[in-house]
Design a protein around this motif. Structure first.
Motif, short mmCIF file in Angstrom:
data_model
loop_
_atom_site.label_atom_id
_atom_site.label_comp_id
_atom_site.label_asym_id
_atom_site.label_seq_id
_atom_site.Cartn_x
_atom_site.Cartn_y
_atom_site.Cartn_z
N ILE A 198 0.86 -1.19 0.00
CA ILE A 198 0.00 0.00 0.00
C ILE A 198 0.89 1.24 0.00
O ILE A 198 0.70 2.17 -0.79
CB ILE A 198 -0.92 0.04 1.26
CG1 ILE A 198 -1.91 -1.12 1.24
CG2 ILE A 198 -1.66 1.36 1.33
CD1 ILE A 198 -2.82 -1.18 2.46
N ILE A 199 1.91 1.21 0.88
CA ILE A 199 2.79 2.39 0.99
C ILE A 199 3.49 2.64 -0.33
O ILE A 199 3.53 3.77 -0.82
CB ILE A 199 3.79 2.22 2.15
CG1 ILE A 199 3.02 2.23 3.48
CG2 ILE A 199 4.85 3.33 2.15
CD1 ILE A 199 3.86 1.93 4.69
N ARG A 200 3.99 1.57 -0.95
CA ARG A 200 4.72 1.74 -2.23
C ARG A 200 3.79 2.31 -3.31
O ARG A 200 4.13 3.27 -3.99
CB ARG A 200 5.28 0.39 -2.67
CG ARG A 200 6.20 0.50 -3.88
CD ARG A 200 6.34 -0.82 -4.59
NE ARG A 200 5.03 -1.33 -5.00
CZ ARG A 200 4.81 -2.58 -5.36
NH1 ARG A 200 5.77 -3.46 -5.34
NH2 ARG A 200 3.62 -2.96 -5.74
N ASP A 201 2.60 1.71 -3.44
CA ASP A 201 1.67 2.18 -4.49
C ASP A 201 1.23 3.61 -4.24
O ASP A 201 1.12 4.41 -5.16
CB ASP A 201 0.43 1.28 -4.55
CG ASP A 201 0.78 -0.10 -5.09
OD1 ASP A 201 1.90 -0.25 -5.61
OD2 ASP A 201 -0.06 -1.01 -4.98
N PHE A 202 0.99 3.89 -2.96
CA PHE A 202 0.53 5.24 -2.64
C PHE A 202 1.64 6.26 -2.93
O PHE A 202 1.38 7.34 -3.45
CB PHE A 202 0.09 5.34 -1.18
CG PHE A 202 -0.48 6.70 -0.88
CD1 PHE A 202 -1.80 6.98 -1.21
CD2 PHE A 202 0.30 7.69 -0.34
CE1 PHE A 202 -2.33 8.24 -0.99
CE2 PHE A 202 -0.22 8.95 -0.11
CZ PHE A 202 -1.54 9.23 -0.43
#
Ligand code: C5P
Length: 321
Positions: A198-202
């Motif tokens: 999630i952190i990477r995509d965000f």
């Protein structure tokens, strides 16, 4: 007898262009990564302020709302800025409640920005943000407007550049979703293993937004974590999303924890077609995105008779010593 000072302002709605929930925090709230955007849909507020020794706050809201955040905002800002006087607020609601459009939060932020100006007091953006965060997680965003990154429980906001001229259709079905309940249900589905993804995509969506591209554009995997849950519970919302998708929006999604859905369009014709199609089945609002520069300039215009200079943000009272 002191003269009455009046102002008529509009409190804009927001949509969440992306909204991801990382996990529950020790304070019971959830750690978020979101991108906020102001849109032209708005409530209207008329203020009257008269200095006096005793303080009285009267809010006339149509339709009436129990435990109105506007009253709490007025009490909080009057106490923090040592304002005494009689305050009257007429609030006309146009932003649907329980739709993820931040209407109550925007009204509260409008009170925080307006009352100090009418009363001749100055509070810094930092002081106002502190009060805003106590009133609700997305209230601080409305002190900024435009496109902004939200982290923490959503109260920590950072400006992003404008996304340009995009039309926005908001479709609101006849159902209200409680934010607190939506978080409770989502909590059971959160898995810590997903967090790094999630952190990477965000992060990549935030970079794209920093370059002025709408998040979720062109196959990006950012979206709204509430969608799975809300669509499971209300399949009619899922079909509504599919119907908006068929009109080829730049981006479509749930705003907040729902029940509102939005579609962003580049051309006016597509936007008009969307509003025509959905007007028969739901409440539809044909709006546009509002940039930070516009938001600030509208605010300066609404408060023009009461502000000293047209540069400061938050607007600075001309009655302040
Ligand atoms: O902050 P606000 O009052 O708008 O939040 C409403 C409710 O939504 C909270 O009481 C909480 O249950 C939930 N919430 C959350 N995590 C957030 C924001 C809201 O759990 N980041």
């Amino acid at each position: 007898m002191s003269a009455v000072r009046q102002a008529r302002i509009r409190a804009l709605a927001k949509i969440n262009l992306a909204l991801h929930v990382l996990g529950r925090r020790p304070d019971g709230y959830h750690e978020l990564r979101t991108i906020y955007q102001t849109i032209s849909l708005a409530d209207s507020l008329e203020f009257e302020y008269r200095p006096s020794r005793s303080t009285r706050i009267e809010v006339d809201c149509e339709p009436p709302i129990p435990d109105n955040l506007v009253v709490r905002a007025a009490e909080a800002v009057m106490e923090a800025a040592h304002i005494r006087g009689s305050v009257g607020i007429r609030l006309r609601k146009c932003i649907p409640a329980g739709a993820g459009l931040g209407g109550g939060s925007s009204d509260a932020a409008a009170v925080l920005l307006t009352l100090p100006v009418l009363a001749g007091r100055t509070l810094s953006l930092q002081e106002l943000s502190g009060l805003a965060a106590q009133l609700g997680s997305d209230v601080p965003f409305f002190l900024l407007g435009g496109t902004a990154l939200g982290v923490g429980r959503g109260e920590e906001v950072y400006p992003l550049p404008d996304l340009g001229r995009l039309y926005c259709v908001v479709v609101v079905p006849e159902l209200k979703i409680s934010t607190a309940e939506a978080y409770r249900s989502l909590r059971e589905k959160l898995t810590p293993e997903r967090r790094p993804f999630i952190i990477r995509d965000f992060q990549s969506a935030a970079w794209a937004a920093a370059m002025g591209a709408p998040p979720g554009d062109k196959g990006s995997s950012v979206g709204n974590d509430f969608e799975v849950l809300v669509f499971e519970r209300f399949p009619e919302l899922k079909s509504l999303k599919k119907r908006i998708e068929r009109l080829h929006p730049v981006r479509v999604g749930l705003t907040g924890s729902g029940s509102g859905l939005f579609g962003l369009f580049r051309s006016r014709a597509e936007w008009e077609e969307a509003s025509e199609q959905f007007g028969r089945v739901c409440r539809v609002f044909t709006e546009r995105l509002v940039s930070r520069a516009e938001y600030w300039s509208w605010w300066r215009r609404w408060l023009a008779p009461h502000i000293g200079d047209r540069q400061s943000w938050p607007p600075r009272s001309r009655y302040a010593q």
